[in-house]
Scaffold this motif. Structure first.
Motif, PDB file in Angstrom:
ATOM      1  N   TYR A 104       0.835  -1.210   0.000  1.00 54.47           N
ATOM      2  CA  TYR A 104       0.000   0.000   0.000  1.00 54.47           C
ATOM      3  C   TYR A 104       0.870   1.260   0.000  1.00 54.47           C
ATOM      4  O   TYR A 104       0.629   2.201  -0.764  1.00 54.47           O
ATOM      5  N   LEU A 105       1.902   1.265   0.841  1.00 54.59           N
ATOM      6  CA  LEU A 105       2.792   2.426   0.905  1.00 54.59           C
ATOM      7  C   LEU A 105       3.528   2.631  -0.414  1.00 54.59           C
ATOM      8  O   LEU A 105       3.709   3.765  -0.875  1.00 54.59           O
ATOM      9  N   ILE A 106       3.952   1.528  -1.029  1.00 51.97           N
ATOM     10  CA  ILE A 106       4.645   1.631  -2.319  1.00 51.97           C
ATOM     11  C   ILE A 106       3.717   2.221  -3.380  1.00 51.97           C
ATOM     12  O   ILE A 106       4.112   3.091  -4.165  1.00 51.97           O
ATOM     13  N   VAL A 107       2.463   1.760  -3.389  1.00 53.27           N
ATOM     14  CA  VAL A 107       1.492   2.274  -4.366  1.00 53.27           C
ATOM     15  C   VAL A 107       1.244   3.758  -4.142  1.00 53.27           C
ATOM     16  O   VAL A 107       1.207   4.558  -5.088  1.00 53.27           O
ATOM     17  N   VAL A 108       1.080   4.157  -2.865  1.00 53.13           N
ATOM     18  CA  VAL A 108       0.840   5.572  -2.551  1.00 53.13           C
ATOM     19  C   VAL A 108       2.019   6.424  -2.996  1.00 53.13           C
ATOM     20  O   VAL A 108       1.851   7.486  -3.613  1.00 53.13           O
ATOM     21  N   LEU A 109       3.243   5.976  -2.696  1.00 57.96           N
ATOM     22  CA  LEU A 109       4.429   6.723  -3.109  1.00 57.96           C
ATOM     23  C   LEU A 109       4.521   6.821  -4.629  1.00 57.96           C
ATOM     24  O   LEU A 109       4.880   7.870  -5.179  1.00 57.96           O
ATOM     25  N   ALA A 110       4.192   5.719  -5.313  1.00 56.17           N
ATOM     26  CA  ALA A 110       4.234   5.734  -6.778  1.00 56.17           C
ATOM     27  C   ALA A 110       3.228   6.730  -7.346  1.00 56.17           C
ATOM     28  O   ALA A 110       3.524   7.476  -8.290  1.00 56.17           O
ATOM     29  N   VAL A 111       2.024   6.742  -6.764  1.00 54.58           N
ATOM     30  CA  VAL A 111       0.998   7.690  -7.221  1.00 54.58           C
ATOM     31  C   VAL A 111       1.458   9.122  -6.995  1.00 54.58           C
ATOM     32  O   VAL A 111       1.298   9.999  -7.858  1.00 54.58           O
ATOM     33  N   LEU A 112       2.051   9.394  -5.821  1.00 49.58           N
ATOM     34  CA  LEU A 112       2.536  10.740  -5.527  1.00 49.58           C
ATOM     35  C   LEU A 112       3.624  11.167  -6.505  1.00 49.58           C
ATOM     36  O   LEU A 112       3.666  12.323  -6.943  1.00 49.58           O
ATOM     37  N   VAL A 113       4.521  10.240  -6.850  1.00 46.35           N
ATOM     38  CA  VAL A 113       5.582  10.558  -7.804  1.00 46.35           C
ATOM     39  C   VAL A 113       4.991  10.891  -9.168  1.00 46.35           C
ATOM     40  O   VAL A 113       5.377  11.873  -9.818  1.00 46.35           O
ATOM     41  N   VAL A 114       4.030  10.079  -9.623  1.00 44.04           N
ATOM     42  CA  VAL A 114       3.405  10.314 -10.932  1.00 44.04           C
ATOM     43  C   VAL A 114       2.675  11.653 -10.948  1.00 44.04           C
ATOM     44  O   VAL A 114       2.779  12.433 -11.901  1.00 44.04           O
ATOM     45  N   VAL A 115       1.923  11.930  -9.868  1.00 47.94           N
ATOM     46  CA  VAL A 115       1.197  13.200  -9.786  1.00 47.94           C
ATOM     47  C   VAL A 115       2.162  14.377  -9.809  1.00 47.94           C
ATOM     48  O   VAL A 115       1.925  15.396 -10.470  1.00 47.94           O
ATOM     49  N   ASN A 116       3.286  14.254  -9.094  1.00 43.76           N
ATOM     50  CA  ASN A 116       4.272  15.332  -9.058  1.00 43.76           C
ATOM     51  C   ASN A 116       4.886  15.570 -10.435  1.00 43.76           C
ATOM     52  O   ASN A 116       5.072  16.716 -10.862  1.00 43.76           O
TER      53      ASN A 116
END
Length: 469
Positions: free
Chosen positions: A26-38
């Motif tokens: 879950y944390l990996i997915v959240v971090l990945a989403v944040l990176v993509v959004v950024n």
């Protein structure tokens, strides 16, 4: 019994391992989403301005000017490095509109040579540069920066002459009826303002980009009108703003040579619209504009015409002049012909009903050479505009909604600078929030007591939930 007690403990281990693994995923997915959004946010910069006055959005004029750039525009800010962050938010709005906009940030303390090169005297100075034209402004506001951009794009300054000597309005008069604010507006648009006493000068100077006759209180002499006629016949451009009482050779020239009908009357607006703006019936509010470059962008603003007379296209057959109406009053208006000493009497039975035309624009083919302006516009024809009130740009009225824009659009059209005709940016206005004492107490309780209590309750709830698992 011992084996039975160990079985549940062994069963729990895979469950806890699964929970921890799920948490990591879950944390990996959240971090990945944040990176993509950024990454997407950096590549596709987008902002929303929810302020009432849209103070963080460029005006229509600024967007129009920047979108029509055909050569590089350089904006150079000289300020302390600590102020560059806030400045970038401002200048990014300009860069987003055109790739030809280049912005530089220079600290004059670290780069004194550049500061001396541009003759910088104070922190916060902005150099606006395009080609061989350059302007320096000291206020980082859209109004100042965009006006500087307009000045450098227009190039060399054009000279405007105000006719004087017959009781005309003066660009140096600071009173309510004076034109000092108008002079400042013209100078901000890259015009140089001068006065001209035609009684002492046999001809209009050849460097005149536009001649302005503003509300003479005495009839112009025949030689003065002849000088104006020669100027216009030679391709010169002129603006006339006449009072209801204006008469004599000037009115006769406008009527017979430029085909403009000027009936001696005073316009009275009985619609009641003026009361919404604090205006009387003798100050018609205009909100209907005819199709013309001067008024093309003014359909969402009103203009005020205090103590005005009707100005309409004439009916001369085969006239050389081509005259177009610019703006009209409401249908609930009258052209009163009985007036004297500021006393106006309306006779609905005999006075003409609205809509009434208060301004016209026209062109006249050039019939002589060597006279008139310096070919800043179309040298094959003269341009002229006539308004039925000189008060539309007096110090007391010029800041009413569209009055300033109407005048400056008129000057740009006369000077052959149509691409600069638009609605100018207005200074940003604050939107203060007024809070009562009761509302202040409510905010105090919500943020200093309510919010901490809510966080504590959420923590207790989460803790109880964990114990039940």
């Amino acid at each position: 019994m011992a084996n039975d007690e160990k079985t549940p403990q062994k069963a729990r281990k895979p469950s806890r391992l699964l929970q921890r693994s799920s948490l990591v995923v879950y944390l990996i997915v959240v971090l990945a989403v944040l990176v993509v959004v950024n990454v997407l946010a950096n590549r596709h910069d987008k902002s929303w301005d929810w302020t009432k006055s849209h103070r963080y959005t460029l005006s229509a004029e600024s967007v129009k000017i920047l979108s029509e750039l055909n050569k590089p525009l350089h904006l150079i800010l000289f300020d302390r490095s600590s102020n560059f962050g806030a400045a970038r938010q401002f200048f990014d709005r300009y860069q987003r509109q055109s790739r030809l906009v280049n912005v530089q940030y220079i600290d004059p303390d670290r780069h004194p040579a550049e500061a001396r090169q541009y003759k910088i005297q104070s922190y916060g100075s902005i150099v606006v540069q395009s080609g061989d034209q350059q302007q320096i402004v000291t206020n980082m506001t859209e109004q100042d920066v965009t006006n500087a951009i307009v000045r450098v794009l227009k190039g060399a300054k054009k000279i405007v002459y105000f006719v004087a000597g017959d009781g005309e309005r003066s660009p140096d008069d600071n009173g309510r009826n004076g034109y000092s604010a108008l002079k400042s507006a013209l100078e901000s648009e890259n015009f140089t303002v001068k006065t001209l006493v035609l009684a002492q000068t046999p001809a209009v100077p050849k460097d005149c980009a536009a001649l302005i006759v503003a509300g003479p209180t005495h009839p112009l002499l025949a030689p003065e009108v002849t000088a104006i006629e020669d100027y216009i016949n030679g391709g010169g451009d002129a603006l006339f703003m006449v009072n209801p009482e204006t008469n004599g050779p000037l009115i006769n020239y406008l009527d017979t040579q430029l085909d403009i009908k000027l009936t001696p009357d005073v316009v009275v607006d009985t619609s009641g619209i003026g009361r919404l703006f604090g205006a009387s019936e003798l100050m018609p509010v205009v909100a209907h504009y005819d199709q013309h470059p001067i008024t093309a962008n003014m359909h969402q603003v009103a203009t005020l015409f205090p103590y005005a007379r009707t100005v309409e296209p004439g009916t001369i057959a085969n006239s050389r002049a081509v005259v177009t109406p610019l703006l009209e009053t409401t249908p609930d208006s009258f052209a009163a012909t009985h007036f004297a000493n500021n006393q106006v009497h309306v006779n609905p039975a005999s006075d003409r009903h609205g809509p009434l035309t208060l301004g016209v624009a026209g062109t006249l083919p050039t019939v002589s050479s060597g006279v008139g302006l310096q070919n800043v516009g179309d040298s094959t024809e003269a341009r002229f505009v006539v308004y039925g009130s000189p008060d539309i740009v007096s110090n007391a009225i010029i800041d009413f909604q569209g009055n300033r824009d109407l005048f400056l659009n008129t000057m740009d059209w006369l000077a052959g600078q149509q691409k600069f005709i638009t609605i100018r940016p207005t200074p940003p206005t604050g939107a203060p929030v007024n809070i009562t004492a009761g509302q202040m107490r409510g905010l105090f309780l919500m943020f200093l007591i309510g919010l901490p209590v809510l966080i504590i309750l959420i923590g207790i709830g989460v803790n109880l939930k964990r114990r039940t698992l």
